[in-house]
Design a protein around this motif. Structure first.
Motif, short mmCIF file in Angstrom:
data_model
loop_
_atom_site.label_atom_id
_atom_site.label_comp_id
_atom_site.label_asym_id
_atom_site.label_seq_id
_atom_site.Cartn_x
_atom_site.Cartn_y
_atom_site.Cartn_z
N UNK A 79 -38.58 -20.03 -45.79
CA UNK A 79 -39.08 -19.17 -44.70
C UNK A 79 -37.95 -18.54 -43.89
N UNK A 80 -36.85 -18.21 -44.56
CA UNK A 80 -35.70 -17.53 -43.94
C UNK A 80 -35.11 -18.33 -42.77
N UNK A 81 -35.13 -19.63 -42.94
CA UNK A 81 -34.48 -20.52 -41.98
C UNK A 81 -33.06 -20.79 -42.48
N UNK A 82 -32.07 -20.56 -41.62
CA UNK A 82 -30.67 -20.73 -42.03
C UNK A 82 -30.02 -21.84 -41.21
N UNK A 83 -29.23 -22.63 -41.90
CA UNK A 83 -28.47 -23.69 -41.25
C UNK A 83 -27.00 -23.46 -41.57
N UNK A 84 -26.21 -23.20 -40.54
CA UNK A 84 -24.79 -22.94 -40.71
C UNK A 84 -23.99 -24.10 -40.12
N UNK A 85 -22.84 -24.35 -40.70
CA UNK A 85 -21.98 -25.44 -40.25
C UNK A 85 -20.63 -24.89 -39.86
N UNK A 86 -20.22 -25.19 -38.63
CA UNK A 86 -18.92 -24.75 -38.14
C UNK A 86 -17.85 -25.76 -38.52
N UNK A 87 -16.60 -25.30 -38.59
CA UNK A 87 -15.52 -26.22 -38.91
C UNK A 87 -15.11 -27.07 -37.71
N UNK A 88 -15.88 -27.01 -36.62
CA UNK A 88 -15.65 -27.94 -35.51
C UNK A 88 -16.77 -28.96 -35.42
N UNK A 89 -17.54 -29.10 -36.51
CA UNK A 89 -18.60 -30.10 -36.53
C UNK A 89 -19.86 -29.71 -35.80
N UNK A 91 -23.56 -27.65 -35.81
CA UNK A 91 -24.63 -27.07 -36.60
C UNK A 91 -25.25 -25.90 -35.84
N UNK A 92 -25.50 -24.81 -36.56
CA UNK A 92 -26.13 -23.62 -35.98
C UNK A 92 -27.33 -23.27 -36.84
N UNK A 93 -28.50 -23.24 -36.25
CA UNK A 93 -29.70 -22.95 -37.01
C UNK A 93 -30.56 -21.88 -36.37
N UNK A 94 -31.24 -21.10 -37.20
CA UNK A 94 -32.20 -20.10 -36.71
C UNK A 94 -33.02 -19.57 -37.86
N UNK A 95 -34.16 -18.98 -37.51
CA UNK A 95 -34.98 -18.26 -38.48
C UNK A 95 -34.71 -16.78 -38.32
N UNK A 96 -34.44 -16.10 -39.43
CA UNK A 96 -34.08 -14.69 -39.38
C UNK A 96 -35.31 -13.80 -39.37
N UNK A 97 -35.41 -12.98 -38.35
CA UNK A 97 -36.42 -11.92 -38.29
C UNK A 97 -35.69 -10.61 -38.56
N UNK A 98 -35.74 -10.17 -39.81
CA UNK A 98 -34.99 -8.97 -40.20
C UNK A 98 -35.53 -7.71 -39.54
N UNK A 99 -36.83 -7.65 -39.36
CA UNK A 99 -37.44 -6.44 -38.80
C UNK A 99 -36.99 -6.19 -37.37
#
Length: 357
Positions: A79-89, A91-99
């Motif tokens: 469902x276009x949910x993204x989980x990103x990981x920074x090199x400082x430990x 976590x960044x998460x969000x659901x992308x609404x492209x429109x």
């Protein structure tokens, strides 16, 4: 008098004097994430193709939370949910609404545990570079540099479950550790060093037959050879036979650039050197930064490629987030789409003729 003033100044810098300290400002724990649309080429907004990558959208990602930035890996969840990981430990998460170009249900939060306890130097201690997820169990794996190790976390990152400091990783360069990690269809794990030399060429990588975070798990060694002058920063499976690989380079003369390539899983064998075939190059005038994160999804029969950049927490760099479609074809010649007319690749800066798989 000047010497006295200097001594008094040094005293106030080095000696704790409570009455000169003001109140500590509250930490900024903002969870807001902003997405600002960008084009692939600001000099020619009609340009939409680089090699076998067709540009579908791009965003500059920002937040006023100081922990945001340094994106080194990411996962594309349902469902276009993204989980990103920074090199400082972080976590960044969000659901992308492209429109609407919105990050829905965003969050920014630290990992629950890591090689060192969190402190003001967490960026140095928690150099988290790679990220994996098992959707069947909900577990996550994180690869760390500096203190080379693989950690496993429970569903929703609720807690640390296991950690392993493999002997094979002990002599890896401090900044050349577990830059990329993939889980093969048969359950094995591959962990790629960014810059630990392999005796037969290229750089070291490890094959774990079982969980790499298990302290009893011992890997076998092989090598991977990036495109000349580039270093591997991430990898993601396309299907059960092939893998997409992301490489970056920086030189004072040419600046920053990135290459996306395709490798065959059958080439990742103990004692061998695996090579991948470049399919796209991102370099100026195309929008590009320190590209470190890669994810792959499917939309119908189309393979979708997501890329993100590490801004190194620098005001001079950006956290970019791109969406591409992987173009099909056995031998692809890069084309630039300009105002509805196709031109050969080589005719415009930033494009080159590339062989695909």
């Amino acid at each position: 008098m000047i010497r006295l003033f200097a001594c008094l100044s040094l005293f106030f810098f080095l000696v704790p004097v409570t009455y000169v300290r003001g109140p500590v400002p509250p930490a900024n724990i903002s969870q807001y994430i902003e997405l600002e649309p960008v084009v692939l080429d600001s000099q020619d907004p009609t340009r939409t193709v680089a090699g076998r990558l067709a540009f579908l959208g791009g965003w500059k990602v920002t937040s006023d939370n100081p922990a945001f930035g340094g994106i080194s890996s990411m996962l594309a969840l349902p469902d276009k949910r993204f989980l990103m990981l920074s090199d400082n430990g972080t976590l960044v998460g969000f659901t992308l609404d492209e429109t609407r170009n919105l990050a829905i249900r965003p969050f920014i939060a630290p990992l629950p545990d890591g090689p060192e306890k969190p402190n003001e130097f967490a960026r140095q201690n928690w150099d988290s570079e790679s990220l994996l997820h098992n959707p069947e169990t909900g577990q996550f794996w994180v690869g760390y540099e500096h203190q080379h190790s693989i950690w496993r976390y429970g569903p929703s990152f609720a807690r640390k479950e296991a950690a392993h400091y493999p002997k094979a990783m002990k002599k890896w360069p401090e900044n050349g550790g577990a830059e990329a990690m993939i889980r093969l269809p048969d359950g094995r794990f591959l962990v790629f060093s960014e810059s630990a030399p392999y005796a037969k060429g290229g750089y070291q990588a490890l094959i774990f037959d079982d969980d790499p975070a298990d302290p009893t798990s011992e890997p076998v060694l092989f090598g991977h050879q990036p495109p000349k002058g580039y270093k591997l920063t991430d990898a993601a499976l396309i299907d059960d036979k092939s893998v997409l690989m992301l490489h970056r380079r920086f030189t004072p003369l040419d600046g920053v650039s990135a290459i996306v390539s395709i490798g065959q899983l059958a080439d990742f064998k103990p004692g061998k050197v695996a090579r991948s075939i470049p399919i796209a190059t991102l370099k100026p005038p195309l929008k590009v930064d320190n590209m470190e994160a890669l994810a792959v999804t499917k939309e119908g029969d189309e393979v979708i490629v997501w890329l993100a950049s590490d801004d190194n927490f620098s005001a001079f760099q950006e956290s970019l987030f791109f969406k591409f479609r992987l173009l099909k074809g056995k031998k692809a010649v890069t084309k630039s789409i300009r105002k509805g007319q196709n031109e050969k690749a080589g005719a415009s800066p930033g494009f080159s003729t590339l062989e695909s798989d």
